[in-house]
Each structure stands twice: as C-alpha cells, then as structure tokens.
Design a protein around this motif. Structure first.
Motif, PDB file in Angstrom:
ATOM      1  N   THR B  30      10.242  44.969   2.705  1.00  0.00           N
ATOM      2  CA  THR B  30       9.487  46.215   2.610  1.00  0.00           C
ATOM      3  C   THR B  30      10.359  47.410   2.242  1.00  0.00           C
ATOM      4  O   THR B  30       9.893  48.391   1.694  1.00  0.00           O
ATOM      5  CB  THR B  30       8.776  46.513   3.939  1.00  0.00           C
ATOM      6  N   ALA B  31      11.645  47.335   2.585  1.00  0.00           N
ATOM      7  CA  ALA B  31      12.548  48.458   2.316  1.00  0.00           C
ATOM      8  C   ALA B  31      13.315  48.212   1.018  1.00  0.00           C
ATOM      9  O   ALA B  31      13.755  47.092   0.752  1.00  0.00           O
ATOM     10  CB  ALA B  31      13.523  48.645   3.479  1.00  0.00           C
ATOM     11  N   LEU B  32      13.479  49.282   0.224  1.00  0.00           N
ATOM     12  CA  LEU B  32      14.218  49.188  -1.031  1.00  0.00           C
ATOM     13  C   LEU B  32      15.078  50.426  -1.184  1.00  0.00           C
ATOM     14  O   LEU B  32      14.623  51.543  -0.915  1.00  0.00           O
ATOM     15  CB  LEU B  32      13.250  49.059  -2.218  1.00  0.00           C
ATOM     16  N   TYR B  33      16.318  50.210  -1.602  1.00  0.00           N
ATOM     17  CA  TYR B  33      17.299  51.290  -1.711  1.00  0.00           C
ATOM     18  C   TYR B  33      17.877  51.329  -3.123  1.00  0.00           C
ATOM     19  O   TYR B  33      18.089  50.283  -3.745  1.00  0.00           O
ATOM     20  CB  TYR B  33      18.484  51.041  -0.768  1.00  0.00           C
ATOM     21  N   TRP B  34      18.202  52.540  -3.562  1.00  0.00           N
ATOM     22  CA  TRP B  34      19.007  52.724  -4.774  1.00  0.00           C
ATOM     23  C   TRP B  34      20.301  53.443  -4.380  1.00  0.00           C
ATOM     24  O   TRP B  34      20.281  54.426  -3.611  1.00  0.00           O
ATOM     25  CB  TRP B  34      18.274  53.578  -5.807  1.00  0.00           C
ATOM     26  N   TYR B  35      21.393  52.929  -4.928  1.00  0.00           N
ATOM     27  CA  TYR B  35      22.711  53.538  -4.750  1.00  0.00           C
ATOM     28  C   TYR B  35      23.361  53.691  -6.116  1.00  0.00           C
ATOM     29  O   TYR B  35      23.034  52.981  -7.065  1.00  0.00           O
ATOM     30  CB  TYR B  35      23.622  52.662  -3.880  1.00  0.00           C
ATOM     31  N   ARG B  36      24.323  54.586  -6.184  1.00  0.00           N
ATOM     32  CA  ARG B  36      25.130  54.763  -7.393  1.00  0.00           C
ATOM     33  C   ARG B  36      26.594  54.577  -6.978  1.00  0.00           C
ATOM     34  O   ARG B  36      27.028  55.122  -5.953  1.00  0.00           O
ATOM     35  CB  ARG B  36      24.914  56.168  -7.957  1.00  0.00           C
ATOM     36  N   GLN B  37      27.342  53.815  -7.783  1.00  0.00           N
ATOM     37  CA  GLN B  37      28.733  53.551  -7.434  1.00  0.00           C
ATOM     38  C   GLN B  37      29.630  53.820  -8.635  1.00  0.00           C
ATOM     39  O   GLN B  37      29.458  53.242  -9.703  1.00  0.00           O
ATOM     40  CB  GLN B  37      28.913  52.105  -6.960  1.00  0.00           C
TER      41      GLN B  37
END
Lengths: 113, 112
Positions: B30-37
C-alpha cells in the motif's frame, strides 16, 4: 531539521575481522531504525530493523544496537568477508507504521582478503 | 514480476524537456516512496503515498516535480522543464505497513 550522520570516509577491514559502522542522528528518536545494503548501480536492500524499545537485534553475522540516549545505532558485521563490501545506509522511520523514511549518506565498506 | 519495477532504466533528455518515470510496486503493497540519489549520497526523500493519496510530499524540491498514483498501484514521477541539476538516479520503493522498503533498481536521469 532531522539530521543523520554516518562515517563519510570509507572503512577498510581485514577479512575475518568485525566491521562496525556508526549512525548518529539529531533531534527526535525514530520509532524504527533500519539498515540497508547498496551495491554499485543497484537499489538498496533491507537488512535489519530495530525498534525504539529494543536495544539489540541480530541476524546471522549481523548485529544492530540502538541507543536512544546517545541517539546512535551501531551496525556490526562479524567474520567479515570480501562479499560484504558495499555501501551501508541507515534509515530513520519516525512512526510505527509506514511513513516518511529518511536515509543517511551511507558508509562504504571494503573487506580486503 | 516479484519485485519493484522501474522504467525506463536510463533516460537522457535535454534541458527544458518534460520527463516521466514509472514505478510498478510489489502487488499488495500500500505504501510507495520516491527517492532521488546523487553519486556518493544517500537516497533523498521526495514523496510518499499511502494508497492513492500523497501522505507526505515535503521532499519534492519545487513545483516542477509532481507524482501521481491514481489507482493505488503504479506511480509516475513527472518532472517539467528539466534542469541539469535534476540529473540523478530516481529510486522507487514499496512497503507493507511494517517499515521494510523494497527498492527497484532505479531510473538514471541525465539532463544535457
């Protein structure tokens, strides 16, 4: 704002020794503290999670400690192997369910044969 | 597939163009994350979805960045008027409500 500090310099360890990595944070203690492994060109892979009411967690050759007074977590790899060479990231989760999770900059670990 | 899938794996674009990056999470998460690296740095939080709604978008750097998750599964990160400083690896992760994140391999964006 919340800050997470990990050893910025690479850690070089002789094979067979114990590697110890440090994660320090400021301000509020998280509900969870997590450790991930990341290999070059790959996404991070989950290793261990420790809750704020736990002092220590173990999984095979890995051990994590969590000291909310010192605002610090230590990550240990015993009997280290060259295959353990990677970047290790600590991550803080401030609530007891899925929420905003923030990462440190990581520590690069090299295990020499 | 069994894991988190991100497309494209590589995207080269020109400054000023519009870009979409797609994330297919693990079924049932149910949870979704976006990250930038960026190189030598840890993942930088951008946005977190719980179901269809953005529960926390405090990490989006400016209004050129936008993300959607219309049906609570696939998510798209949209970047308008790209700048060279947007060049990075964009990571997506999904999770059950127990905190452990499952990451995709990332989309490497290069803005020329």
């Amino acid at each position: 704002s919340q800050k997470i500090e990990q050893n910025s310099e690479a850690l070089n360890i002789q094979e067979g020794k114990t590697a110890t990595l440090t994660c320090n944070y400021t301000n509020y203690s998280p509900a969870y503290l997590q450790w991930y492994r990341q290999d070059p060109g790959r996404g991070p892979v989950f290793l261990l999670l420790i809750r704020e009411n736990e002092k220590e967690k173990r999984k095979e050759r890995l051990k994590v400690t969590f000291d909310t007074t010192l605002k610090q977590s230590l990550f240990h790899i015993t009997a280290s192997q060259p295959a353990d060479s990677a970047t290790y990231l600590c991550a803080l989760d401030f609530y007891s369910s899925a929420s905003k999770i923030i990462f440190g900059s990581g520590t690069r670990l090299s295990i020499r044969p | 597939g069994a894991g988190v899938s991100q497309t494209p794996s590589n995207k080269v674009t020109e400054k000023g163009k519009y870009v979409e990056l797609r994330c297919d999470p693990i079924s049932g998460h149910t949870a979704l994350y976006w990250y930038r690296q960026s190189l030598g740095q840890g993942p930088e939080f951008l946005i977190y979805f719980q179901g269809t709604g953005a529960a926390d978008d405090s990490g989006l750097p400016n209004d050129r960045f936008f993300a959607v998750r219309p049906e609570g599964s696939v998510s798209t990160l949209k970047i308008q008027r790209t700048e060279r400083g947007d060049s990075a690896v964009y990571l997506c992760a999904s999770s059950q409500l127990d905190g452990e994140l499952f990451f995709g391999e990332g989309s490497r964006l290069t803005v020329l």
